[in-house]
Design a protein around this motif. Sequence first.
Motif, PDB file in Angstrom:
ATOM      1  N   PRO A 165       0.879  -1.560   0.023  1.00 21.10           N
ATOM      2  CA  PRO A 165       0.058  -0.437   0.140  1.00 21.10           C
ATOM      3  C   PRO A 165       1.249   1.349   0.143  1.00 21.10           C
ATOM      4  CG  PRO A 165      -1.019  -1.691   2.047  1.00 21.10           C
ATOM      5  CD  PRO A 165       0.354  -1.203   1.130  1.00 21.10           C
ATOM      6  N   MET A 166       2.129   1.146   0.819  1.00 19.04           N
ATOM      7  CA  MET A 166       3.377   2.665   0.605  1.00 19.04           C
ATOM      8  C   MET A 166       3.404   2.946  -0.745  1.00 19.04           C
ATOM      9  SD  MET A 166       6.007   3.679   3.714  1.00 19.04           S
ATOM     10  CE  MET A 166       7.401   2.172   3.035  1.00 19.04           C
ATOM     11  N   ARG A 167       3.225   1.954  -1.377  1.00 21.03           N
ATOM     12  CA  ARG A 167       3.919   2.227  -2.704  1.00 21.03           C
ATOM     13  C   ARG A 167       2.980   2.295  -3.965  1.00 21.03           C
ATOM     14  NH1 ARG A 167       9.520   1.824  -2.622  1.00 21.03           N
ATOM     15  NH2 ARG A 167       9.445   3.773  -4.723  1.00 21.03           N
ATOM     16  N   SER A 168       1.614   2.464  -3.679  1.00 21.68           N
ATOM     17  CA  SER A 168       0.470   2.351  -4.450  1.00 21.68           C
ATOM     18  C   SER A 168       0.665   3.746  -4.415  1.00 21.68           C
ATOM     19  CB  SER A 168      -0.755   1.828  -3.744  1.00 21.68           C
ATOM     20  OG  SER A 168      -0.233  -0.156  -4.330  1.00 21.68           O
ATOM     21  N   THR A 169      -0.792   4.178  -5.234  1.00 20.25           N
ATOM     22  CA  THR A 169      -1.243   5.348  -6.091  1.00 20.25           C
ATOM     23  C   THR A 169      -2.624   6.005  -5.722  1.00 20.25           C
ATOM     24  OG1 THR A 169      -0.387   5.449  -8.503  1.00 20.25           O
ATOM     25  CG2 THR A 169       1.205   5.569  -7.142  1.00 20.25           C
ATOM     26  N   ASP A 170      -3.210   7.065  -6.551  1.00 16.04           N
ATOM     27  CA  ASP A 170      -4.519   7.735  -6.883  1.00 16.04           C
ATOM     28  C   ASP A 170      -4.598   6.616  -7.868  1.00 16.04           C
ATOM     29  OD1 ASP A 170      -4.510   8.419  -4.618  1.00 16.04           O
ATOM     30  OD2 ASP A 170      -4.316  10.522  -5.525  1.00 16.04           O
ATOM     31  N   PHE A 171      -3.323   5.994  -8.968  1.00 17.03           N
ATOM     32  CA  PHE A 171      -3.811   6.080  -9.532  1.00 17.03           C
ATOM     33  C   PHE A 171      -3.424   4.285 -10.445  1.00 17.03           C
ATOM     34  CE2 PHE A 171       0.117   7.989 -10.324  1.00 17.03           C
ATOM     35  CZ  PHE A 171       1.020   7.542 -10.011  1.00 17.03           C
ATOM     36  N   ALA A 172      -2.243   3.798  -9.545  1.00 24.95           N
ATOM     37  CA  ALA A 172      -1.801   2.368  -9.892  1.00 24.95           C
ATOM     38  C   ALA A 172      -1.960   1.717  -7.847  1.00 24.95           C
ATOM     39  CB  ALA A 172      -0.681   2.179 -10.171  1.00 24.95           C
ATOM     40  N   ASP A 173      -2.306  -0.105  -7.860  1.00 21.21           N
ATOM     41  CA  ASP A 173      -1.789  -0.697  -7.080  1.00 21.21           C
ATOM     42  C   ASP A 173       0.277  -1.528  -7.068  1.00 21.21           C
ATOM     43  OD1 ASP A 173      -4.009  -0.185  -5.479  1.00 21.21           O
ATOM     44  OD2 ASP A 173      -5.593  -1.541  -7.017  1.00 21.21           O
ATOM     45  N   LEU A 174       0.424  -1.570  -6.248  1.00 22.59           N
ATOM     46  CA  LEU A 174       1.843  -1.859  -6.705  1.00 22.59           C
ATOM     47  C   LEU A 174       1.447  -3.731  -5.369  1.00 22.59           C
ATOM     48  CD1 LEU A 174       4.467  -1.911  -7.369  1.00 22.59           C
ATOM     49  CD2 LEU A 174       5.269  -0.776  -4.847  1.00 22.59           C
ATOM     50  N   TYR A 175       2.600  -4.519  -5.718  1.00 24.13           N
ATOM     51  CA  TYR A 175       2.371  -5.054  -5.653  1.00 24.13           C
ATOM     52  C   TYR A 175       4.155  -5.836  -5.495  1.00 24.13           C
ATOM     53  CZ  TYR A 175      -2.667  -5.748  -6.334  1.00 24.13           C
ATOM     54  OH  TYR A 175      -3.135  -5.205  -6.111  1.00 24.13           O
ATOM     55  N   GLY A 176       4.092  -6.916  -4.125  1.00 24.34           N
ATOM     56  CA  GLY A 176       5.825  -8.017  -4.314  1.00 24.34           C
ATOM     57  C   GLY A 176       4.828  -8.916  -4.395  1.00 24.34           C
ATOM     58  N   VAL A 177       6.255  -9.370  -5.428  1.00 29.76           N
ATOM     59  CA  VAL A 177       5.134 -10.165  -6.349  1.00 29.76           C
ATOM     60  C   VAL A 177       6.940 -12.088  -6.021  1.00 29.76           C
ATOM     61  CG1 VAL A 177       5.425 -11.974  -8.009  1.00 29.76           C
ATOM     62  CG2 VAL A 177       4.547  -9.998  -8.462  1.00 29.76           C
ATOM     63  N   ARG A 178       7.229 -12.908  -5.217  1.00 31.23           N
ATOM     64  CA  ARG A 178       7.597 -14.036  -5.337  1.00 31.23           C
ATOM     65  C   ARG A 178       7.731 -15.449  -6.558  1.00 31.23           C
ATOM     66  NH1 ARG A 178      11.505 -12.471  -2.357  1.00 31.23           N
ATOM     67  NH2 ARG A 178      11.795 -10.667  -0.647  1.00 31.23           N
ATOM     68  N   LEU A 179       8.918 -15.535  -7.327  1.00 25.30           N
ATOM     69  CA  LEU A 179       8.791 -16.570  -8.126  1.00 25.30           C
ATOM     70  C   LEU A 179       9.611 -17.136  -7.882  1.00 25.30           C
ATOM     71  CD1 LEU A 179       8.200 -14.073 -11.872  1.00 25.30           C
ATOM     72  CD2 LEU A 179       6.638 -14.825 -10.036  1.00 25.30           C
ATOM     73  N   SER A 180       9.325 -18.427  -8.640  1.00 26.17           N
ATOM     74  CA  SER A 180      10.589 -18.960  -8.884  1.00 26.17           C
ATOM     75  C   SER A 180      11.529 -19.353  -9.631  1.00 26.17           C
ATOM     76  CB  SER A 180      10.201 -21.558  -8.130  1.00 26.17           C
ATOM     77  OG  SER A 180       9.813 -21.088  -6.422  1.00 26.17           O
ATOM     78  N   SER A 181      12.467 -19.621 -10.247  1.00 29.52           N
ATOM     79  CA  SER A 181      13.555 -20.264 -11.443  1.00 29.52           C
ATOM     80  C   SER A 181      14.112 -21.359 -10.715  1.00 29.52           C
ATOM     81  CB  SER A 181      13.919 -19.549 -11.695  1.00 29.52           C
ATOM     82  OG  SER A 181      15.019 -19.093 -12.857  1.00 29.52           O
ATOM     83  N   ILE A 182      14.640 -21.673 -12.851  1.00 27.31           N
ATOM     84  CA  ILE A 182      15.553 -22.533 -12.127  1.00 27.31           C
ATOM     85  C   ILE A 182      16.785 -22.801 -11.054  1.00 27.31           C
ATOM     86  CG2 ILE A 182      15.751 -23.677 -14.120  1.00 27.31           C
ATOM     87  CD1 ILE A 182      18.585 -22.286 -14.955  1.00 27.31           C
ATOM     88  N   GLY A 183      16.749 -24.005 -10.154  1.00 26.34           N
ATOM     89  CA  GLY A 183      18.289 -24.584  -9.578  1.00 26.34           C
ATOM     90  C   GLY A 183      17.260 -25.114  -8.653  1.00 26.34           C
ATOM     91  N   PRO A 184      16.093 -24.985  -7.567  1.00 25.97           N
ATOM     92  CA  PRO A 184      14.837 -24.338  -7.329  1.00 25.97           C
ATOM     93  C   PRO A 184      15.584 -22.646  -6.816  1.00 25.97           C
ATOM     94  CG  PRO A 184      14.796 -25.005  -6.388  1.00 25.97           C
ATOM     95  CD  PRO A 184      15.469 -26.249  -6.283  1.00 25.97           C
ATOM     96  N   TYR A 185      14.949 -21.419  -7.746  1.00 25.54           N
ATOM     97  CA  TYR A 185      15.762 -20.010  -7.277  1.00 25.54           C
ATOM     98  C   TYR A 185      13.960 -19.309  -7.332  1.00 25.54           C
ATOM     99  CZ  TYR A 185      18.769 -16.268  -6.132  1.00 25.54           C
ATOM    100  OH  TYR A 185      20.098 -15.839  -5.011  1.00 25.54           O
ATOM    101  N   ARG A 186      14.462 -18.825  -6.277  1.00 27.09           N
ATOM    102  CA  ARG A 186      13.393 -17.801  -5.956  1.00 27.09           C
ATOM    103  C   ARG A 186      13.716 -16.614  -6.214  1.00 27.09           C
ATOM    104  NH1 ARG A 186       8.399 -19.115  -5.804  1.00 27.09           N
ATOM    105  NH2 ARG A 186       7.798 -18.353  -3.849  1.00 27.09           N
ATOM    106  N   LEU A 187      13.008 -15.935  -6.919  1.00 32.10           N
ATOM    107  CA  LEU A 187      12.983 -14.273  -7.357  1.00 32.10           C
ATOM    108  C   LEU A 187      12.400 -13.462  -7.006  1.00 32.10           C
ATOM    109  CD1 LEU A 187      13.449 -15.441 -11.159  1.00 32.10           C
ATOM    110  CD2 LEU A 187      15.418 -15.348  -8.990  1.00 32.10           C
ATOM    111  N   PHE A 188      12.142 -11.765  -7.434  1.00 31.81           N
ATOM    112  CA  PHE A 188      11.331 -11.009  -6.276  1.00 31.81           C
ATOM    113  C   PHE A 188      11.277  -9.897  -7.277  1.00 31.81           C
ATOM    114  CE2 PHE A 188      10.457  -6.950  -4.353  1.00 31.81           C
ATOM    115  CZ  PHE A 188       9.221  -7.265  -3.631  1.00 31.81           C
ATOM    116  N   GLY A 189       9.662  -9.902  -7.460  1.00 30.28           N
ATOM    117  CA  GLY A 189       9.665  -8.434  -8.702  1.00 30.28           C
ATOM    118  C   GLY A 189       8.423  -7.850  -7.963  1.00 30.28           C
TER     119      GLY A 189
END
Length: 295
Positions: free
Chosen positions: A33-57
């Motif tokens: 919420p702190m990085r969301s605005t009046d025109f866009a909602d922001l989310y932190g996303v964690r994903l798995s890639s090969i390894g397996p390895y967890r990534l953040f976006g």
Amino acid sequence: MSKTRPSDFGSFWYSVGKELAEVPIAPEVESIPMRSTDFADLYGVRLSSIGPYRLFGYLSIPKGDDGPFPVIYYVPKNASVLEIIPQGTSNQIRSRYITFSLACRGMRNSDSPYAAMYPGQLTDGLESPETYVYRGIVADTIRGADYIMTRSEVDKNKVGAWGNDNAILAAALHDSITHVVSTPAYLFDPIESLTRTDSYPLAEFGDYIRSNRSNADTVQTVLEYFNLRWHAQSITASTLIMADYKDGIYSPETLSDLDELIPGEMTLHESERSSFKDGLFAENWITSEMFGKEV
């Protein structure tokens, strides 16, 4: 050294794709919420890639019910810090586009268990194509595109990859990418290019070769798997290449081969030696492509 496409180039990248397909994306999405605005909602996303390895976006979605929305995917880059969107980009981007920026393995927020060094990331594991860190980084880049295509809010006919060399690799290796904005910096004919500069990031390759002279031929062989020259023919997306100025390392003349090799529609822009003017040109180009008019 001559530039030669590896004989097992196709099978090498097929094996990366196969390995990635066997790893579930396993997304975890959290509102910020702190990085969301009046025109866009922001989310932190964690994903798995090969390894397996967890990534953040960071995922930003415009507010309102006007979707589906075009996407700008800010691909992983050779830098330690991940931004929501590049600094200096107007708020108009987040109000009109879904944006997704991904930290590859080694970048902050994706630095456990592996924390990359900058400089140093570009030469980590250069002893073989299988151990080179960019095998994982390119897989991370592809995985980001995989995730984007799972989102119901996405206009799947308007998916842009924006960044450095990884934007071209994303378009070559993932058929969801419809548009590319790329500023090549270190993976187009890298060995030949490093002889023309002592500046980073290309200078990392030179430093490594000087410290490991017996491995010089191996370095050349490994980097050819990632050389944009050999990936260009797979790109069907509309592509904007942001070149250096006339006398720069990656000048329009140097990158003219990409214009001939990329079968999709291609625009080659010579730098105006102004980050503001170059940024405005790229933003106008992507807006015209996605919405049919400039900002």
